[in-house]
Design a protein around this motif. Structure first.
Motif, PDB file in Angstrom:
ATOM      1  N   THR A 159       0.842  -1.193   0.000  1.00  0.00           N
ATOM      2  CA  THR A 159       0.000   0.000   0.000  1.00  0.00           C
ATOM      3  C   THR A 159       0.880   1.247   0.000  1.00  0.00           C
ATOM      4  O   THR A 159       2.062   1.181   0.322  1.00  0.00           O
ATOM      5  CB  THR A 159      -0.922   0.048   1.243  1.00  0.00           C
ATOM      6  OG1 THR A 159      -0.118   0.044   2.431  1.00  0.00           O
ATOM      7  CG2 THR A 159      -1.884  -1.126   1.272  1.00  0.00           C
ATOM      8  N   HIS A 160       0.240   2.371  -0.331  1.00  0.00           N
ATOM      9  CA  HIS A 160       0.972   3.646  -0.301  1.00  0.00           C
ATOM     10  C   HIS A 160       0.037   4.755   0.150  1.00  0.00           C
ATOM     11  O   HIS A 160      -1.058   4.924  -0.393  1.00  0.00           O
ATOM     12  CB  HIS A 160       1.539   3.992  -1.675  1.00  0.00           C
ATOM     13  CG  HIS A 160       2.218   5.337  -1.708  1.00  0.00           C
ATOM     14  ND1 HIS A 160       3.424   5.580  -1.079  1.00  0.00           N
ATOM     15  CD2 HIS A 160       1.841   6.521  -2.271  1.00  0.00           C
ATOM     16  CE1 HIS A 160       3.765   6.842  -1.261  1.00  0.00           C
ATOM     17  NE2 HIS A 160       2.823   7.433  -1.985  1.00  0.00           N
ATOM     18  N   GLY A 161       0.457   5.484   1.170  1.00  0.00           N
ATOM     19  CA  GLY A 161      -0.257   6.672   1.602  1.00  0.00           C
ATOM     20  C   GLY A 161      -1.592   6.451   2.271  1.00  0.00           C
ATOM     21  O   GLY A 161      -2.350   7.409   2.446  1.00  0.00           O
ATOM     22  N   GLU A 162      -1.911   5.237   2.680  1.00  0.00           N
ATOM     23  CA  GLU A 162      -3.228   4.978   3.263  1.00  0.00           C
ATOM     24  C   GLU A 162      -3.311   5.385   4.729  1.00  0.00           C
ATOM     25  O   GLU A 162      -4.381   5.744   5.214  1.00  0.00           O
ATOM     26  CB  GLU A 162      -3.609   3.506   3.103  1.00  0.00           C
ATOM     27  CG  GLU A 162      -3.844   3.099   1.670  1.00  0.00           C
ATOM     28  CD  GLU A 162      -4.560   1.763   1.549  1.00  0.00           C
ATOM     29  OE1 GLU A 162      -4.829   1.126   2.580  1.00  0.00           O
ATOM     30  OE2 GLU A 162      -4.860   1.366   0.410  1.00  0.00           O
ATOM     31  N   LEU A 163      -2.215   5.303   5.448  1.00  0.00           N
ATOM     32  CA  LEU A 163      -2.220   5.663   6.864  1.00  0.00           C
ATOM     33  C   LEU A 163      -1.409   6.920   7.142  1.00  0.00           C
ATOM     34  O   LEU A 163      -1.675   7.640   8.093  1.00  0.00           O
ATOM     35  CB  LEU A 163      -1.674   4.505   7.712  1.00  0.00           C
ATOM     36  CG  LEU A 163      -2.501   3.225   7.696  1.00  0.00           C
ATOM     37  CD1 LEU A 163      -1.808   2.138   8.520  1.00  0.00           C
ATOM     38  CD2 LEU A 163      -3.901   3.464   8.239  1.00  0.00           C
TER      39      LEU A 163
END
Length: 213
Positions: A159-163
């Motif tokens: 994932t990228h940038g979700e949290l």
């Protein structure tokens, strides 16, 4: 059953044992058949156990062992962390990113162990006790993916940038640990996760699973 025992308590403990013996949870109907009691009794048992976080039910209605079972033993979380730390430490040092062990807690993903690399100039701050929805972030998504994949089939989630803006994550589920749903992963400040990280995270998850069996 004898006069000195509680039938309701006995059934509740049997429910927990049945759920602990499956990786995919059980429906009310399946529990009813296995226990030899009607569905109303099972609903009441599950509702009571759920109030104490000993059981949780997913969106599909399948009951699973809840994280409250771990809380029954005051030293269980420290023991889980201790078992996972060698693999997490190796992963963090090898990748140069913050490594973590995450377990399911209700509808959330809960980080129970975190190791930061010692040699990098900067890394993502990620603390034990951090929680987030299961459907956000690599750690939670890896757990959800494991519910639908073939048993013991390794895989990882990116994932990228979700949290956190600018942060990427990679995580792989714990497989073959009865009664425990979790994942091992890393989080790093990068636009994309390097190719070698995914397989390395899978190896680390396998090491942690073996330590917890």
């Amino acid at each position: 059953m004898t006069a000195e025992t509680s039938q309701t308590l006995d059934r509740g403990l049997r429910v927990l044992k049945l759920l602990a013996d499956t990786d995919h949870g059980l429906t009310v109907t399946e529990l009813s058949n296995k226990l030899g009691v009607n569905r109303t009794v099972v609903y009441r048992l599950l509702a009571t156990l759920e109030q104490h976080a000993l059981v949780r039910r997913d969106l599909g209605g399948r009951a699973r062992v809840g994280l409250g079972v771990l809380r029954l033993g005051r030293q269980v979380h420290p023991l889980v962390r201790e078992a996972a730390l060698p693999a997490l430490r190796s992963l963090a040092e090898d990748i140069g990113a913050t490594a973590h062990l995450t377990l399911v807690d209700g509808a959330d993903a809960l980080a129970v162990a975190v190791v930061e690399p010692t040699w990098t100039d900067y890394h993502v701050a990620y603390r034990a006790g951090f929680r987030h929805p299961l459907d956000r972030g690599a750690a939670g998504r890896a757990i959800l993916a494991a519910r639908h994949q073939v048993a013991n089939e390794p895989g990882y989630t990116l994932t990228h940038g979700e949290l956190e803006a600018g942060a990427s994550g990679a995580a792989a589920p714990l497989l073959g640990v009865t009664g425990v749903e979790g994942s091992v992963g890393v989080v790093m400040l990068a636009d994309a996760v390097p190719e070698r990280v995914g397989p390395r995270v899978v190896d680390a998850a396998r090491e942690v699973a073996e330590a917890l069996r």
